[in-house]
Scaffold this motif. Sequence first.
Motif, PDB file in Angstrom:
ATOM      1  N   MET A  15       0.843  -1.215   0.035  1.00 39.89           N
ATOM      2  CA  MET A  15       0.041   0.221   0.151  1.00 39.89           C
ATOM      3  C   MET A  15       0.925   1.312  -0.001  1.00 39.89           C
ATOM      4  O   MET A  15       1.848   1.019   0.432  1.00 39.89           O
ATOM      5  CB  MET A  15      -0.844  -0.104   1.221  1.00 39.89           C
ATOM      6  N   PRO A  16       0.517   2.395  -0.608  1.00 39.27           N
ATOM      7  CA  PRO A  16       1.149   3.591  -0.381  1.00 39.27           C
ATOM      8  C   PRO A  16       1.636   3.878   0.839  1.00 39.27           C
ATOM      9  O   PRO A  16       0.720   3.670   1.761  1.00 39.27           O
ATOM     10  CB  PRO A  16       0.213   4.717  -1.083  1.00 39.27           C
ATOM     11  N   LYS A  18       1.890   6.230   4.376  1.00 40.81           N
ATOM     12  CA  LYS A  18       0.582   7.178   5.030  1.00 40.81           C
ATOM     13  C   LYS A  18       0.737   8.438   4.480  1.00 40.81           C
ATOM     14  O   LYS A  18       2.031   8.998   4.579  1.00 40.81           O
ATOM     15  CB  LYS A  18       0.797   6.793   6.584  1.00 40.81           C
ATOM     16  N   GLY A  19      -0.019   9.272   4.309  1.00 40.23           N
ATOM     17  CA  GLY A  19       0.135  10.590   3.706  1.00 40.23           C
ATOM     18  C   GLY A  19       0.336  10.742   2.162  1.00 40.23           C
ATOM     19  O   GLY A  19       0.537  11.615   1.869  1.00 40.23           O
ATOM     20  N   GLY A  20       0.308   9.283   1.771  1.00 42.57           N
ATOM     21  CA  GLY A  20       0.872   9.472   0.182  1.00 42.57           C
ATOM     22  C   GLY A  20       2.163   9.610  -0.209  1.00 42.57           C
ATOM     23  O   GLY A  20       2.978   9.899   0.586  1.00 42.57           O
ATOM     24  N   TYR A  21       2.500   9.382  -1.570  1.00 39.02           N
ATOM     25  CA  TYR A  21       3.798   9.333  -2.057  1.00 39.02           C
ATOM     26  C   TYR A  21       4.269  11.056  -1.968  1.00 39.02           C
ATOM     27  O   TYR A  21       3.406  11.824  -2.264  1.00 39.02           O
ATOM     28  CB  TYR A  21       4.014   9.163  -3.270  1.00 39.02           C
ATOM     29  N   GLU A  22       5.593  11.139  -1.852  1.00 35.94           N
ATOM     30  CA  GLU A  22       6.211  12.632  -1.976  1.00 35.94           C
ATOM     31  C   GLU A  22       5.867  13.196  -3.710  1.00 35.94           C
ATOM     32  O   GLU A  22       5.844  12.285  -4.467  1.00 35.94           O
ATOM     33  CB  GLU A  22       7.693  12.621  -1.784  1.00 35.94           C
ATOM     34  N   PRO A  23       5.881  14.700  -3.615  1.00 39.55           N
ATOM     35  CA  PRO A  23       5.572  15.020  -5.135  1.00 39.55           C
ATOM     36  C   PRO A  23       6.622  14.846  -5.670  1.00 39.55           C
ATOM     37  O   PRO A  23       7.982  14.893  -5.255  1.00 39.55           O
ATOM     38  CB  PRO A  23       5.474  16.519  -4.706  1.00 39.55           C
TER      39      PRO A  23
END
Lengths: 155, 175
Positions: A15-16, A18-23
């Motif tokens: 799963m990605p 937490k808080g999502g991938y870095e830009p």
Amino acid sequence: MYTTTTPPKTNPQDMPPKGGYEPLTWKRQKLKTFFTVKKTLGLYVISTIAGSIGYFYAMRDVKREEIEMRSARQAMLPMLIAERDRAFLKQLNINREEERELMKNDPEWEVGTYYREPVYITVDNQFHEPRYQEFMGHAEYFDVTYRMLRRHFMS
Amino acid sequence: MVLTDKFDLPTIEELTVPEINLTFPTLQAAAHHLGKYCEWKNHEFMLCKVEEEDPRKCVKEGKDVTACSLEFFQKIKKHCRKEFDQYANCIDKSSGSSSFAPCRKTQSVFDKCVLDNLGQERPGYGYFCEAKVHETSRPKPKYNAPEFPNAAVPMTTDEPLLPPRYGSRRVLSAN
């Protein structure tokens, strides 16, 4: 029975974070450089000046050595020329005696003339530098040729 | 040969003097001091060579030059034999062109010996390349140019010019 199917996974799925991938960094990033314009120009100017100063002093020394060699040559030249001139006059004397000896059986022959016909009529006692072939007239053919071509054999 | 019996040549006995039997590196090592020692005679001989254009007339000067050089080398041999041999050896073996640059140490030793014994300083590096005035009592040879009786009178600038006939064409000239 042979199958290609993999067994089903039992682990939890990736799963990605937490808080999502870095830009993603999609902006252009410039390379880090040491030689900036100012530094390059400065290095050029400094090295040119330093090199010019070194070249000036080295060239001055080279020129001085050249002048010293020339000076030494000029200092010893009169001595060498004096010796050479005496050897030259001796050889002229020897050549004249050699011709007299060679033509002694011909009573009509007069030294330095072709049957009493001289080359120079009005200037008996004036010095003319003889031509090379004339000066070496009584020498061996090999010696004459070798001395003419000697400069091609040396260095 | 075109030399007749009327052409005066010095005999071989007159021309035979003790010569200097030395090799080139030795001469090169001694050159500056030698040139300084025999300066006046060298100049006299070279002046004779240039003025007379005849080797027969400069035999005496040439003998003087050789005698002076021989005297110099005898003095060197007497006083500075060891130093000079060392220096000439260095000149001979340090370079192919017998240059002075690699031999400054031995040169200073030799120079000191010459200064102590002969009382002569080494001239500067370009001393013999300089133009010099030679003081001599030697008469100048006469140039016998032929004189032609019917030659034109040479022009002079003292004579005034005629007035211009067609106005002032002489604006840019001197008058």
